[in-house]
Design a protein around this motif. Structure first.
Motif, PDB file in Angstrom:
ATOM      1  N   ARG A   5      18.063   8.777   5.378  1.00  0.00           N
ATOM      2  CA  ARG A   5      18.534   7.494   4.864  1.00  0.00           C
ATOM      3  C   ARG A   5      17.322   6.652   4.526  1.00  0.00           C
ATOM      4  O   ARG A   5      16.320   6.691   5.221  1.00  0.00           O
ATOM      5  CB  ARG A   5      19.375   6.763   5.918  1.00  0.00           C
ATOM      6  N   GLN A  62      19.299  -4.801  12.412  1.00  0.00           N
ATOM      7  CA  GLN A  62      18.774  -3.642  13.124  1.00  0.00           C
ATOM      8  C   GLN A  62      17.615  -4.053  14.009  1.00  0.00           C
ATOM      9  O   GLN A  62      16.750  -3.257  14.309  1.00  0.00           O
ATOM     10  CB  GLN A  62      18.201  -2.618  12.116  1.00  0.00           C
ATOM     11  N   SER A  84      28.208   6.332  10.694  1.00  0.00           N
ATOM     12  CA  SER A  84      28.021   6.176  12.136  1.00  0.00           C
ATOM     13  C   SER A  84      27.860   4.700  12.522  1.00  0.00           C
ATOM     14  O   SER A  84      27.160   4.357  13.450  1.00  0.00           O
ATOM     15  CB  SER A  84      26.893   7.045  12.690  1.00  0.00           C
ATOM     16  N   SER A 139      21.920  -0.398   5.559  1.00  0.00           N
ATOM     17  CA  SER A 139      21.956   1.004   5.942  1.00  0.00           C
ATOM     18  C   SER A 139      21.967   1.106   7.464  1.00  0.00           C
ATOM     19  O   SER A 139      21.008   0.753   8.130  1.00  0.00           O
ATOM     20  CB  SER A 139      20.727   1.726   5.395  1.00  0.00           C
ATOM     21  N   ALA A 140      23.072   1.539   8.004  1.00  0.00           N
ATOM     22  CA  ALA A 140      23.200   1.598   9.446  1.00  0.00           C
ATOM     23  C   ALA A 140      22.680   2.928   9.966  1.00  0.00           C
ATOM     24  O   ALA A 140      22.765   3.938   9.318  1.00  0.00           O
ATOM     25  CB  ALA A 140      24.660   1.453   9.858  1.00  0.00           C
ATOM     26  N   ARG A 141      22.166   2.930  11.091  1.00  0.00           N
ATOM     27  CA  ARG A 141      21.698   4.112  11.790  1.00  0.00           C
ATOM     28  C   ARG A 141      20.528   3.722  12.652  1.00  0.00           C
ATOM     29  O   ARG A 141      19.407   3.558  12.186  1.00  0.00           O
ATOM     30  CB  ARG A 141      21.277   5.230  10.818  1.00  0.00           C
TER      31      ARG A 141
END
Lengths: 375, 375
Positions: free
Chosen positions: B16, A356, A99, B34-36
Motif C-alpha cells: 500500500r 495513523q 482491514s 490508506s488504512a493499515r
DNA sequence: GTAGAGTGTGGGAGCGCTCCCACGGAAGGC
DNA sequence: GCCTTCCGTGGGAGCGCTCCCACACTCTAC
C-alpha cells in the motif's frame, strides 16, 4: 484439479440448504445453523450500482468513498443509481480488503464500575455516542471483569477487530493501558495513570476543582478545613488532594497531615474517615470530600455527632452526582463535565485513527463548583 | 482483457502506498486515509493453518466451526497448528460469506435515558455483557436521540449489520419496536408496550412489587394509603398502579381516585403530586411512590409540611436506586433485578438468533421489597 | 507533427473465509 | 466377487468490496 467448468446452481445466489437441524441440536455445541434470514429482496451490490449507472465498479467505489478524481457526470449517474437501488456498502467486504473495521471499542474494567459516581458511565457513553453519530463508526462496548476476559480482550485487540480503543480506567496498576501501549493501537484514556501518561487521555481538572472548593470554604470564613481523600493509587484522588493543599498554601495556611483523612470513595469509607477526623480535630469547621458518596457518609457522622451542616461544619463533595442532590442538606459539589469528556475522547480517538498518528493528545477539561446548601 | 499473467508486487502482501497526505487534509471531507497499521507480523490465515497441519482448508474450517464430521486425527493436527500459529479467524471474511455478523446491538432511545433509575443502564449493560462473555458475540451500543438517528438506525438494521437487537424502551408509542417487528430481526425488549406485546421481552414484576409494597404498608397498620404514579403511557407505571389497586382490594379496602396522584418519574413531579395529595387528603398516612426519585420529592414535601416519616406518613419507593439509600430517612423500596434482566435479555436473544425462530419469548422477573427506614 | 504529462475510467486480482461438489477409501449388502 | 452406501476430505467458486494497473483521451509543450 480440472473440472472447473462445473458451476453450482446459480451464479449469484448460492443455494443454501434449508434443511432444519434435529429440533434442538446438541446442547453446548457451537450450534452452527445455516445463517441467512429469509429476508426479502437481496441487498444491491456495488456491481449492480455500476451496471445501472453505466460505469465500472471502480468508479462507483470512488464515488462512494469520496475520491475527487471522478467526473461530475459520472458522480451524478452513480449517486442516482445508489439512490434508486438503496445501495448501502457491505461493511464486511470493505473490512476484508481494507482491514479497517470502522468501529471502536469502549473498554470498561468492571471493577472500576463500582467507583463511578453514578451517572458517570451513561454520561461517558452519551458523549462518545454523540460524537460518533456524525461518523459511521460503530461503538463496541467491552466490559472486562477478570483475568480471563482481559486475555480475551487482548486476543481480540490483537486480531485487529477495532480501529481504536477508549479506555475508562483510573487505577495506577491497571494492566490494560500498558496492553494498549504495546499493541500500538490508537487509544484514549479517561483519566490517566500519572503525570507521565504516554497514551492520549482526557480528564477533568481535578486539582483545579479541589482548589475551587477549598477556596470557597476559606472565603466563607472556615478556619480548620479538613479533607477526606480518595484511594491514592488513583491519579484523580491524588490530584484532588493536591488541589486542597494548593488552596491552603495560597491562602497562607499550613497543610496539616492531621486534617487529612484517607478514604476510598465509598460511603463507609467516608464515615470512617469523618469519625477519625472528628476525634483528632474536634474543632474542624469544614470538610472537603473527594467524592459525593464519601461526603454523604461524612454528613451522617456529622449529624450523629450533633454538628449542624453547614453552620458548624461546611461540607463539599466532588462529582456532582445524583447523590449530591439528595443528601440533607444538599451537597455543594465540584462538577466534572463527564459527557464532554466522552465527546472529547471520541474526537481525539477519531483524529488519532485518521492520521495513523503517533501524536499523543491530552486534554484537561475545566471543573465547576456547584453551590448548594452544605457549604 | 488478457494480460492475466501480470501479478502485482507480491503474492500475499499487497504494497500500500505509504505517502502521507498534506498535513491536515481537507476538513469535513470523508477523510479516507490508506488504512493499515504498521503492525507487526501478519495474522495467520486459515490457509496457513491448513498447510501446517497438512490438511485442506475445508478441514480446518470444519474444526474451527466445531463440525462433527472430522476425524480425531485431523482435528488434533489442526488444533495444534492453530495453537502454534496463534490463529484467530478473520471475522470480516466470515461475515462476508455467511452474512452472519456475530454481533448484537443494544439500542437505547436517549430520551428514555433520563427516566432511568440510576444504576439502571450500567446494570443492564453489565448483565448483557456477562451473558455475552461466554459467546463470541460482540455488543454494539446504539443511542438514538432524534428522528434522524432513528432513520439511520433503520438503515443500519436493514443493512443487516447485526444479528439481533436488544431494545431498552418503555414508551407506549415508541416507533422502534414496530420497526424491529417489520424488519423481522430477532429482538428482545426491556419492558413491553402492553399486554399484547408481540416481540420477545423481559421485564420485572412491577405489579407484584407494588402489591408487596402496599401490603407492607397495610400490615404496618396504615389506613389511608396514597400512591404517586409514573407516566401512564408506560406499561411499567400502569402495572405499578394496578399492583397498588390489587393490594388494596385484596385487603378489602376501596380504591379511591382521590388517593392517586399522577407523577412522571421526576423529583419535581413527586413534589407536585405529594402537595396535591396532602391537600386533598390531609389524613393520609402512607404513600407508595412508583419511583425512588419521586419518593425523594415526596419526602421533601412531607417534611416541609411537618409530617414525620415514617411515624406520621410511611413512604415506599420503587427501583431501589442509589437515591433510596441517600434520602433521609432512607427509603424502603422495591428492587428490580436489573442486571438479571440484562442477562436474560441477552440469553433470549441468543436463543432466538440460534433457532432463526419465530418463537417469541417473554420473561417476568420477580421483584423484592427492600425495607429501610421510611416504612 | 511527435513526445510528454496529465486525468478519468474499466476491470483483474485478491482480501480470508464458508459452502458444496466430487472423490477416494472403508464398510456393508447381495 | 461386485455394487452400494457412508464417511472424511480437498479444493474450486464466490461473498462484495478496494486497490492498482493499464488504457483511452485530452491537453500542453516542443
Amino acid at each position: 484439479m480440472s473440472q472447473s467448468a462445473q458451476r453450482p446452481t446459480g451464479p449469484n445466489r448460492p443455494q443454501r440448504s434449508q434443511s432444519l437441524q434435529s429440533s434442538q441440536g446438541e446442547p453446548g455445541g457451537s450450534g452452527r445453523v445455516s445463517a441467512r434470514t429469509a429476508a426479502g429482496s437481496a441487498r444491491p451490490t456495488l456491481e449492480e450500482v455500476a451496471a445501472l449507472a453505466g460505469v465500472g465498479r471502480g468508479t462507483v467505489s470512488r464515488v462512494v468513498n469520496g475520491s475527487p478524481r471522478v467526473s461530475e457526470k459520472a458522480r451524478e449517474a452513480v449517486n442516482a443509481a445508489i439512490a434508486e437501488l438503496g445501495y448501502v456498502p457491505n461493511r464486511a467486504a470493505r473490512t476484508l480488503v481494507t482491514s479497517r473495521t470502522d468501529s471502536i471499542a469502549l473498554v470498561v474494567p468492571e471493577a472500576e464500575t463500582r467507583l463511578f459516581s453514578e451517572p458517570y458511565f451513561s454520561d461517558i457513553i452519551s458523549g462518545v455516542s454523540a460524537e460518533l453519530a456524525e461518523t459511521d463508526m460503530q461503538l463496541l462496548l467491552i466490559l472486562v471483569r477478570n483475568q480471563r476476559e482481559r486475555e480475551r480482550l487482548s486476543a481480540y485487540l490483537t486480531a485487529q477487530r477495532v480501529d481504536g480503543v477508549l479506555l475508562v480506567s483510573v487505577h495506577q496498576d491497571d494492566p490494560l493501558p500498558s496492553l494498549l501501549e504495546s499493541l500500538e493501537i490508537p487509544s484514549v484514556l479517561a483519566g490517566r495513570r500519572g503525570d507521565l501518561e504516554p497514551l492520549s487521555y482526557v480528564h477533568a481538572d481535578n486539582a483545579g476543582g479541589a482548589r475551587m472548593a477549598v477556596r470557597h470554604l476559606l472565603r466563607r470564613g472556615c478556619e480548620e478545613v479538613a479533607t477526606i481523600t480518595g484511594p491514592l493509587d488513583m491519579e484523580g484522588a491524588r490530584a484532588r488532594l493536591s488541589g486542597y493543599r494548593q488552596a491552603l498554601e495560597e491562602a497562607g495556611r499550613p497543610y496539616q497531615e492531621e486534617l487529612v483523612g484517607p478514604g476510598d470513595f465509598t460511603e463507609e469509607g467516608g464515615r470512617l474517615a469523618m469519625r477519625e477526623l472528628l476525634e483528632r480535630r474536634p474543632g474542624l469547621d469544614a470538610v472537603f470530600c473527594a467524592s459525593d458518596v464519601m461526603a454523604a457518609g461524612a454528613l451522617q457522622v456529622l449529624r450523629a455527632a450533633g454538628r449542624r451542616v453547614p453552620d458548624d461544619v461546611a461540607v463539599i463533595g466532588f462529582d456532582d452526582s445524583i447523590v449530591a442532590r439528595h443528601t440533607d442538606p444538599a451537597l455543594t459539589s465540584v462538577r466534572q463535565p463527564i459527557e464532554e469528556m466522552g465527546r472529547t475522547m471520541a474526537r481525539l480517538l477519531l483524529e488519532e485513527i485518521a492520521e495513523q498518528g503517533r501524536a499523543r493528545r491530552q486534554v484537561v477539561l475545566a471543573t465547576e463548583l456547584v453551590v448548594r446548601e452544605s457549604a
